[in-house]
Design a protein around this motif. Structure first.
Motif, PDB file in Angstrom:
ATOM      1  N   SER A  50     -81.118 -68.993  24.303  1.00  0.00           N
ATOM      2  CA  SER A  50     -82.619 -69.179  24.594  1.00  0.00           C
ATOM      3  C   SER A  50     -82.709 -68.142  25.810  1.00  0.00           C
ATOM      4  O   SER A  50     -84.109 -67.688  25.830  1.00  0.00           O
ATOM      5  CB  SER A  50     -82.891 -70.518  24.928  1.00  0.00           C
ATOM      6  N   MET A  58     -87.307 -68.171   9.980  1.00  0.00           N
ATOM      7  CA  MET A  58     -86.523 -69.136  10.727  1.00  0.00           C
ATOM      8  C   MET A  58     -85.931 -70.362  10.082  1.00  0.00           C
ATOM      9  O   MET A  58     -85.031 -70.968  10.467  1.00  0.00           O
ATOM     10  CB  MET A  58     -87.693 -69.665  11.948  1.00  0.00           C
ATOM     11  N   LYS A 106     -89.236 -62.467  16.116  1.00  0.00           N
ATOM     12  CA  LYS A 106     -90.425 -62.411  15.003  1.00  0.00           C
ATOM     13  C   LYS A 106     -90.157 -61.110  13.981  1.00  0.00           C
ATOM     14  O   LYS A 106     -89.522 -59.834  14.665  1.00  0.00           O
ATOM     15  CB  LYS A 106     -91.615 -62.432  15.628  1.00  0.00           C
ATOM     16  N   LYS A 134     -87.185 -72.460  18.774  1.00  0.00           N
ATOM     17  CA  LYS A 134     -88.186 -72.088  18.702  1.00  0.00           C
ATOM     18  C   LYS A 134     -89.187 -73.315  19.237  1.00  0.00           C
ATOM     19  O   LYS A 134     -90.477 -72.945  19.450  1.00  0.00           O
ATOM     20  CB  LYS A 134     -88.303 -72.056  17.055  1.00  0.00           C
ATOM     21  N   THR A 148     -82.518 -71.855   9.909  1.00  0.00           N
ATOM     22  CA  THR A 148     -82.182 -73.173  10.347  1.00  0.00           C
ATOM     23  C   THR A 148     -81.105 -74.128   9.460  1.00  0.00           C
ATOM     24  O   THR A 148     -80.611 -75.066   9.703  1.00  0.00           O
ATOM     25  CB  THR A 148     -83.595 -73.961  10.527  1.00  0.00           C
ATOM     26  N   ASP A 157     -89.828 -72.743  22.882  1.00  0.00           N
ATOM     27  CA  ASP A 157     -90.345 -71.794  22.946  1.00  0.00           C
ATOM     28  C   ASP A 157     -91.876 -72.035  22.851  1.00  0.00           C
ATOM     29  O   ASP A 157     -92.745 -71.479  23.731  1.00  0.00           O
ATOM     30  CB  ASP A 157     -89.809 -70.399  22.209  1.00  0.00           C
ATOM     31  N   HIS A 186     -83.598 -65.027  23.751  1.00  0.00           N
ATOM     32  CA  HIS A 186     -84.403 -64.951  22.612  1.00  0.00           C
ATOM     33  C   HIS A 186     -85.492 -64.042  22.361  1.00  0.00           C
ATOM     34  O   HIS A 186     -85.852 -63.665  21.321  1.00  0.00           O
ATOM     35  CB  HIS A 186     -84.794 -66.648  22.479  1.00  0.00           C
ATOM     36  N   VAL A 211     -84.684 -66.486  15.662  1.00  0.00           N
ATOM     37  CA  VAL A 211     -85.832 -66.842  16.408  1.00  0.00           C
ATOM     38  C   VAL A 211     -86.956 -65.340  16.596  1.00  0.00           C
ATOM     39  O   VAL A 211     -87.932 -65.474  16.999  1.00  0.00           O
ATOM     40  CB  VAL A 211     -85.949 -67.421  17.641  1.00  0.00           C
ATOM     41  N   VAL A 255     -81.421 -72.931  15.662  1.00  0.00           N
ATOM     42  CA  VAL A 255     -82.489 -71.892  15.838  1.00  0.00           C
ATOM     43  C   VAL A 255     -83.783 -72.598  15.878  1.00  0.00           C
ATOM     44  O   VAL A 255     -84.626 -72.220  16.798  1.00  0.00           O
ATOM     45  CB  VAL A 255     -82.529 -71.333  14.438  1.00  0.00           C
TER      46      VAL A 255
END
Length: 735
Positions: free
Chosen positions: A91, A142, A124, A156, A146, A159, A94, A122, A152
């Motif tokens: 994280s 994602m 983009k 997100k 997952t 975030d 990320h 994660v 994952v």
């Protein structure tokens, strides 16, 4: 639980090094993390922070804060929920691959494969490469990631929560767009993963943006309530005293409702009372203590029985467990009560993050296991691979996530009886037999021709309920499947079913536009001289195959409901020419050797059935099975039975069989093929129009040997779609 928002702000303090090697900015993260994991090695976190801070240095958020405040806040959110060190390391990093010069290979080399996988999951997709499809395709990526590692999606969600907290600096139209995606996708995912601490705050933030007036009203109601003494305080004190006197160690708290919860309750009940702004939360150590608490509060207070729910014995599909009840005190004040263990509370707040197995996701079963991708996630991963275009994926994803409840049905293999002990099939609430077929068999469900639910035949459009026992019928794989009809789309609730049906219909436009039809003639056994029938497709208009067309010379005798002049079913053991008409001689004998004996059409007896006869007009004797309704009626009117018996050495017979089936193309052809293979000849056939996808076939057959009848009936029952074959027994006319 302390406010996650306050903890996130606290993470922004200090940047200098500490004596334990951690920067000051990591103080709060380290403290919270070690509260959950006392033996955690923080070296990886220190290295991750150093890389993140240096790579994001000079970058600023739209709020004016240094960019590093965002990964720090996300990491603190996850630490508060009990995430392990690998998740926190990822994280912190990320956004490095997405927004800085750090590469995924560098992350892998420095922190290992797991951290690299989470960061990649994660990250983009570039708008420059995907354009408008970048956001939905990023979510697809994602979700697939997952499926292998649920951490994952945990990253997100945290975030998105921090981004939603700081969304006020964005343009209003962008706020609305992000809030809608959060509402349609992220909040349902948080619910499915059981991360209520993130879900509830996301709901409130989205509610404020998309429904500002309703949000303001709910906040005003909460503020007004806070000005007065809370009656739940007194009720909590009373509950504590009751449990203390019972010797039950428990913690009793007041759990305030969040803004959206207040709004929903107001919509449901109208004006809210002073006890409606919170619930009593009772936490104990062991499962048995939960039921002990329930017994005490139901004994010492007045229980509201309709409000009781046991989510411990039957957990929700996201593993949530609690006892829910409501009680009234002596003054008539009603309080909702939640009873759970401390471990249940951790799972209720943090979901999969609190389970200890970082790869586990809720199974939707009994709540005791976690597996890498059962239930809703495995369904999602299956159908998304077939949604090749972005728009279909995005639309179906939101529809799938809009289902807020799961059921489990028990699905047997085709032809086998469903057993509750096996074949568990998780489905979203509202799913039909069509959805179950595609969930169980994939594209093989194109061959589905019917279903039985809890032992009863039912239409494929039937909505299933939790715990249903389901049996699906499929056409043989060797035959060319007729495929789904366009109407199936009206009955499909799951993306997997809808996508598969659309693909088939697109590939078979002719079949989709017209009902399949077939023409059959000379369906008797080869060389048998059997009758002729014509069918405009099973499930089309009624088709009757005449055998004899002479009209009765006089009104019918009740004892002779199927006499020699009846249409479509000769009554004897075999036809013989007589003035151009079919006449018969039965293989039974009566007391009078000169009497004309024939078999009744209503029950079509065959050797070795127990039989009896009745004299009818013209001196003939009609023979019935002793179990026939006609025998009962004739005896009740005083008609004297005539003793009859089967002629010695008689083996051939004529019989009428009724085949009850689920309508499908080629059914008549398959049945007559089986009949011919058993050596029987079709004298006449009658196909009734379908009713709720069920169809009735009636066959009058000539068998060379009556002993072969049981084998013939068993063979007919094995034809796909046929669920029963019986000897014909016509209902008697009303008196």
């Amino acid at each position: 639980m302390r406010s996650l928002r306050r903890l996130s702000h606290a993470a922004l303090l200090g940047q200098g090094p500490r004596r334990d090697g951690l920067p000051d900015a990591m103080e709060h993260v380290a403290k919270v993390h070690r509260a959950h994991h006392p033996d955690a090695d923080l070296a990886a976190l220190r290295r991750a922070y150093v890389l993140a801070e240096s790579s994001h240095r000079g970058q600023m958020r739209k709020s004016g804060d240094p960019y590093i405040t965002h990964p720090l806040a996300v990491t603190l959110l996850l630490a508060q929920l009990g995430a392990e060190t690998t998740t926190l390391t990822a994280s912190l990093l990320h956004d490095t691959v997405e927004d800085t010069d750090v590469t995924l290979d560098q992350v892998r080399e420095e922190f290992g494969e797991e951290v690299s996988y989470l960061v990649d999951g994660v990250t983009k997709l570039e708008k420059v490469d995907y354009g408008a499809a970048a956001e939905p395709e990023t979510f697809r990526k994602m979700l697939v990631a997952t499926g292998n590692d649920v951490r994952v999606m945990s990253i997100k969600l945290a975030d998105r929560l921090h981004n939603m907290r700081t969304l006020g600096v964005m343009r209003p139209e962008k706020q609305v767009r992000i809030a809608k995606v959060t509402r349609d996708v992220l909040i349902p995912l948080a619910e499915r993963l059981g991360v209520q601490a993130l879900k509830t705050e996301l709901e409130d933030l989205v509610f404020a943006i998309l429904h500002p007036e309703e949000h303001a009203l709910a906040r005003e109601l909460i503020a007004e309530h806070a000005k007065e003494p809370d009656p739940l305080t007194g009720m909590a004190t009373s509950v504590r005293r009751v449990l203390r006197e019972a010797g039950i160690i428990a913690q009793v708290l007041i759990r305030p409702r969040h803004t959206v919860s207040v709004h929903r309750l107001r919509q449901k009940r109208g004006d809210l009372g002073p006890c409606d702004f919170g619930r009593l939360l009772i936490m104990v150590e062991e499962d048995a203590d939960c039921y002990a608490v329930l017994g005490e509060v139901h004994t010492c207070f007045t229980p509201i029985v309709a409000e009781f729910k046991d989510f411990i014995a039957a957990p929700k599909f996201n593993l949530y467990q609690s006892l829910h009840t409501a009680i009234a005190d002596e003054e008539g004040r009603v309080a909702e009560v939640l009873v759970r263990t401390r471990q249940m509370h951790r799972v209720a707040e943090a979901g999969v993050i609190a389970l200890g197995d970082p790869h586990g996701v809720p199974s939707g079963g009994d709540g005791s296991d976690t597996e890498p991708g059962p239930g809703w996630l495995s369904r999602l991963l299956k159908w998304q691979s077939h949604a090749t275009d972005t728009e279909t994926f995005w639309t179906e994803l939101r529809d799938e996530l809009a289902q807020d409840r799961e059921i489990t049905v028990y699905c047997a293999s085709p032809g086998a009886a469903p057993a509750p002990s096996g074949g568990a099939l998780p489905l979203p609430a509202g799913a039909t037999c069509v959805d179950a077929a595609y969930a169980r068999y994939g594209e093989a469900a194109h061959r589905c021709i019917g279903a039985r639910v809890n032992g009863r035949l039912t239409a494929l459009s039937t909505v299933l309920r939790d715990g249903d026992a389901l049996q699906l019928f499929l056409e043989p794989a060797a035959s060319a499947p007729s495929g789904p009809s366009p109407e199936w789309l009206d009955h499909a609730r799951t993306p997997a079913a809808r996508i598969a049906i659309r693909h088939w219909l697109a590939a078979h436009p002719v079949a989709a536009e017209a009902e399949p039809k077939q023409e059959l003639t000379s369906v008797g056994a080869p060389g048998s001289g059997g009758g002729h029938t014509r069918q405009a497709g099973d499930g089309g208009s009624r088709a009757v195959a005449p055998f004899s067309t002479a009209a009765p010379a006089s009104p019918p005798d009740p004892a002779d409901p199927g006499g020699r002049n009846s249409m479509g079913t000769g009554d004897s053991a075999g036809p013989s020419p007589d003035n151009g008409r079919a006449t018969e001689t039965a293989s039974v004998v009566a007391e009078d050797p000169h009497a004309v004996v024939r078999l009744a059409r209503c029950c079509t007896p065959v050797p070795p059935d127990s039989v009896t006869g009745f004299a009818v007009r013209g001196g003939a004797v009609t023979v019935h099975r002793e179990s026939c309704q006609t025998v009962t009626r004739m005896a009740s009117t005083g008609r004297r039975p005539v003793p009859v018996s089967w002629r010695q050495g008689a083996v051939g017979c004529r019989v009428t069989l009724r085949a009850e089936a689920l309508g499908r193309p080629h059914l008549l052809a398959d049945l007559t093929e089986i009949i011919a293979a058993q050596g029987a000849a079709v004298v006449a056939a009658d196909v009734e129009p379908p009713r709720e996808q069920r169809v009735l076939h009636t066959y009058t057959l000539q068998l060379p040997d009556a002993a072969g009848l049981p084998d013939l009936m068993r063979a007919m029952r094995r034809v796909p779609g046929v669920y029963d074959v019986t000897r014909a027994s016509r209902p008697l006319p009303a008196r």
